[in-house]
Design a protein around this motif. Sequence first.
Motif, PDB file in Angstrom:
ATOM      1  N   ILE A 228       1.943  12.223 -17.391  1.00  0.00           N
ATOM      2  CA  ILE A 228       2.419  10.852 -17.582  1.00  0.00           C
ATOM      3  C   ILE A 228       2.733  10.541 -19.042  1.00  0.00           C
ATOM      4  CG2 ILE A 228       1.486   9.833 -15.503  1.00  0.00           C
ATOM      5  CD1 ILE A 228      -0.947   9.028 -16.943  1.00  0.00           C
TER       6      ILE A 228
ATOM      7  N   MET B  96       4.250   5.509 -14.082  1.00  0.00           N
ATOM      8  CA  MET B  96       3.833   4.115 -14.185  1.00  0.00           C
ATOM      9  C   MET B  96       2.757   3.798 -13.152  1.00  0.00           C
ATOM     10  SD  MET B  96       4.399   1.701 -16.236  1.00  0.00           S
ATOM     11  CE  MET B  96       3.268   0.320 -16.230  1.00  0.00           C
ATOM     12  N   LEU B  97       2.896   4.400 -11.973  1.00  0.00           N
ATOM     13  CA  LEU B  97       1.868   4.204 -10.955  1.00  0.00           C
ATOM     14  C   LEU B  97       0.516   4.682 -11.464  1.00  0.00           C
ATOM     15  CD1 LEU B  97       3.611   5.205  -7.613  1.00  0.00           C
ATOM     16  CD2 LEU B  97       2.239   3.164  -7.985  1.00  0.00           C
ATOM     17  N   ARG B  98       0.536   5.820 -12.166  1.00  0.00           N
ATOM     18  CA  ARG B  98      -0.714   6.336 -12.719  1.00  0.00           C
ATOM     19  C   ARG B  98      -1.252   5.391 -13.788  1.00  0.00           C
ATOM     20  NH1 ARG B  98      -1.500  11.635 -13.183  1.00  0.00           N
ATOM     21  NH2 ARG B  98      -3.433  11.000 -14.156  1.00  0.00           N
ATOM     22  N   VAL B  99      -0.347   4.887 -14.637  1.00  0.00           N
ATOM     23  CA  VAL B  99      -0.775   3.947 -15.670  1.00  0.00           C
ATOM     24  C   VAL B  99      -1.439   2.735 -15.024  1.00  0.00           C
ATOM     25  CG1 VAL B  99       0.053   2.304 -17.389  1.00  0.00           C
ATOM     26  CG2 VAL B  99       0.908   4.656 -17.392  1.00  0.00           C
ATOM     27  N   LEU B 100      -0.891   2.346 -13.879  1.00  0.00           N
ATOM     28  CA  LEU B 100      -1.429   1.162 -13.202  1.00  0.00           C
ATOM     29  C   LEU B 100      -2.735   1.462 -12.484  1.00  0.00           C
ATOM     30  CD1 LEU B 100       1.867  -0.355 -11.752  1.00  0.00           C
ATOM     31  CD2 LEU B 100       0.482  -1.240 -13.634  1.00  0.00           C
ATOM     32  N   GLY B 101      -3.124   2.722 -12.481  1.00  0.00           N
ATOM     33  CA  GLY B 101      -4.419   3.029 -11.901  1.00  0.00           C
ATOM     34  C   GLY B 101      -4.402   3.952 -10.703  1.00  0.00           C
ATOM     35  N   ALA B 102      -3.199   4.293 -10.231  1.00  0.00           N
ATOM     36  CA  ALA B 102      -3.133   5.159  -9.056  1.00  0.00           C
ATOM     37  C   ALA B 102      -3.623   6.563  -9.417  1.00  0.00           C
ATOM     38  CB  ALA B 102      -1.705   5.221  -8.524  1.00  0.00           C
ATOM     39  N   ARG B 103      -4.281   7.206  -8.464  1.00  0.00           N
ATOM     40  CA  ARG B 103      -4.786   8.555  -8.711  1.00  0.00           C
ATOM     41  C   ARG B 103      -3.670   9.571  -8.491  1.00  0.00           C
ATOM     42  NH1 ARG B 103      -9.010   6.380  -4.617  1.00  0.00           N
ATOM     43  NH2 ARG B 103     -10.743   5.891  -6.001  1.00  0.00           N
ATOM     44  N   ARG B 104      -3.921  10.762  -9.034  1.00  0.00           N
ATOM     45  CA  ARG B 104      -2.982  11.856  -8.780  1.00  0.00           C
ATOM     46  C   ARG B 104      -2.774  12.060  -7.288  1.00  0.00           C
ATOM     47  NH1 ARG B 104      -2.281  15.897 -12.569  1.00  0.00           N
ATOM     48  NH2 ARG B 104      -3.307  15.518 -14.553  1.00  0.00           N
TER      49      ARG B 104
ATOM     50  N   ASN C  72       0.860  -1.179   0.000  1.00  0.00           N
ATOM     51  CA  ASN C  72       0.000   0.000   0.000  1.00  0.00           C
ATOM     52  C   ASN C  72       0.897   1.230   0.000  1.00  0.00           C
ATOM     53  OD1 ASN C  72       0.909   0.358   2.660  1.00  0.00           O
ATOM     54  ND2 ASN C  72      -0.672  -1.073   3.357  1.00  0.00           N
TER      55      ASN C  72
ATOM     56  N   ASP D  41       8.606   6.204 -12.419  1.00  0.00           N
ATOM     57  CA  ASP D  41       7.872   5.369 -11.461  1.00  0.00           C
ATOM     58  C   ASP D  41       6.498   5.960 -11.189  1.00  0.00           C
ATOM     59  OD1 ASP D  41      10.176   3.961 -11.356  1.00  0.00           O
ATOM     60  OD2 ASP D  41      10.334   3.937  -9.163  1.00  0.00           O
TER      61      ASP D  41
END
Lengths: 480, 230
Positions: A473, A384-392, A2, A381
């Motif tokens: 991104i 990539m986190l955003r690509v994986l679905g993480a929000r701003r 997390n 990184d």
Amino acid sequence: MNLFTLALAYLRSRLLASVLQVLLLAIGLAAIVVMLLVSTQLADRVERDTRGIDLVVGAKGSPLQLVLSSVFHVDSPTGNIPYAEAMKLSRHPLVKKAIPLALGDTWRGYRIVGTEHALVEHYGASLASGKLWSGEMQAVVGAEAARAGGAGGGPIKLGDTIIGSHGLVDGGAAHDEHPYEVVGILAPTGGVIDRLVLVSVETVWDVHPLPPGAAAAAAAGPPAAAGAAPTPAPKAAAAPARDDGHGHAGHSHARPAAKAGAKPHAHAHAHDHPHDDAPAASRPGGDAAGPGGSAKPAPGRELTALLIQYSSPMAAAQLPRLVNSATAMQAASPAAESVRLNRLVGVGVETLRVFAWVLLVAAGLALFISLYGALSERSRDLAMLRVLGARRGSLLLLLLLEGLLLCAAGGAIGLLAGHALTEWLGRSVPALSQWALTGWTLAPGEGWLVALALLIGAFASMLPAVLAYRTDIAKVLARG
Amino acid sequence: MTRIARRDNLRPMTVLEVNALSHRYGNATVVEMPAWSVAAGEPWLLLGASGSGKTTLLHCLAGILAPTQGSVKVGGTDLATLHGSALDRFRGRHIGLLPQRLHLIDCLSVLDNLLLAQYAAGLPRDAAAARGALEALGLAGRAHERPHRLSFGQQQRVALARALINRPTLVLADEPTSNLDDGNCAAALDLLLDQAGRSGAALVIATHDQRVKGRIERRVELTGGMAVPA
């Protein structure tokens, strides 16, 4: 996995920088904590120990030293004062209460104080066990001294005997031939009396029976005592030659503090004491500071100081002047000297404060630079986190969390270290150990320090976090 | 093969649908695509020379870049209707991206990289599924290593596992074979096709690698910024 573990992973990946930031912050906070703890404890103690004492009368010399030695029991006395004069003063109408003090010896570093029951009453101490002294060579031990002082390291018990050593620091010649019997142990008060061993004034006089002349010098001079102990203890023995018969000055006033209330002193003040006859001049300990005391050639008992409480506010204007001009003694106001002491200590405290703030600012800057500098290297990184679905918002939180985690660690370590350091100072630095410093207490304002640490973390990581939030991104990923 | 799916002839399982898409940087149009439809499980090639706009198009398909005009629908959802975190979430759950430079998170273990993909998409962390995916790719023994300790081929497999871990309906691969020799190129392609096929995802491989061309029939040619499904 997390945000929290991710933040930890990033901190771990730049371990050296992380540790450095934590340390910088911790050192800064520790310095502030030490400062807070020491200054509040000293202020507390000064306030508590001077309460109810309007004036201290002792030998001429430094008034600060007089107050330190007689009220806080940390410095060596300025010298001695003639008992008769002290008594005269204590009967002055402006004096409500006068408590005599006769210093000179210590037991395991705790001062043996010849005084009256009024002192116990004055400090609001009560007996934990036993009774107050009623005869000579009987001692009542303060709570802290009792806790530390028993044979074999355990607490001392009623009926134990203790042997004082000459001088106000450890290492003086032992008064082997004069053991005291412990008849009472005081309950803790948190004040200076916890660290005292109380006996009657006469007991102090009896323990210091110096043969004429030279012996005095010998007794005075355990070299260890050189600094702190030109022990101007009331060489009570400074009596005139064999005045067995007539009203030996000291003798008739078994209760020096006439106004201090009933003194049940069994006045068996034994003049059969072989050494009662040392001339006053033999008072050891050169008393460089105390010309008043030593200059007095008159035969008679001596005291170290008198703690005085005024009977009316008018006394504040008159009494000190009277003492300073009309007698060979000196009057010092604990309140005024405390203020002076604060000013002296204040310079050091101020320096420490500035130093601590510089460290904190440096810690904040280092954290900012580290987070900001790592940002470009981490932009992929983050993208990539955003690509994986993480929000701003998650990226913003991630960076804030890293800053806050570092600062929380720095804050926790800093507070612990500050307390540990204070405790260590209190135990290991002789000049401070007398002030009974402890790290086992919270200083007011420590809660704010935690908030301050977190605030530094939040501030330092704010800009990097916002930049992470705004990461474009597509641009970052297209750059490859 | 490869007929252009017309809008009135949509198969029920259409996963990706592009309509009148164009993207401009400033005044220069970078990429245009009149219409395109991809059905579930179909592999496609997106062919074009370097700089032809492949990556831009791929980013538009992934919802990373908002096209200047036109629409992209993934699983029936028009990406233009999603904003902010809703788009991020949608992308995380429905689109798997295999970037050319992999972008594995180097401070995390291989396994944690997969768990991160689940976490980022707002899905429950399923370590068993992640281990299973690694095992299927022959990486079971490397689960706790850092990505940089692995060979490029292994890293690529980790990135593939990450792209597939949330069972997306659409997988986009950007130049997956450009760094590989012939043997590894064929193996990587096999793996991509196999894995995407197993999960039933449509696969779009953007590449200029001639070696790939023989393997997949459905293709979009990107020339002069115009993308035309062939």
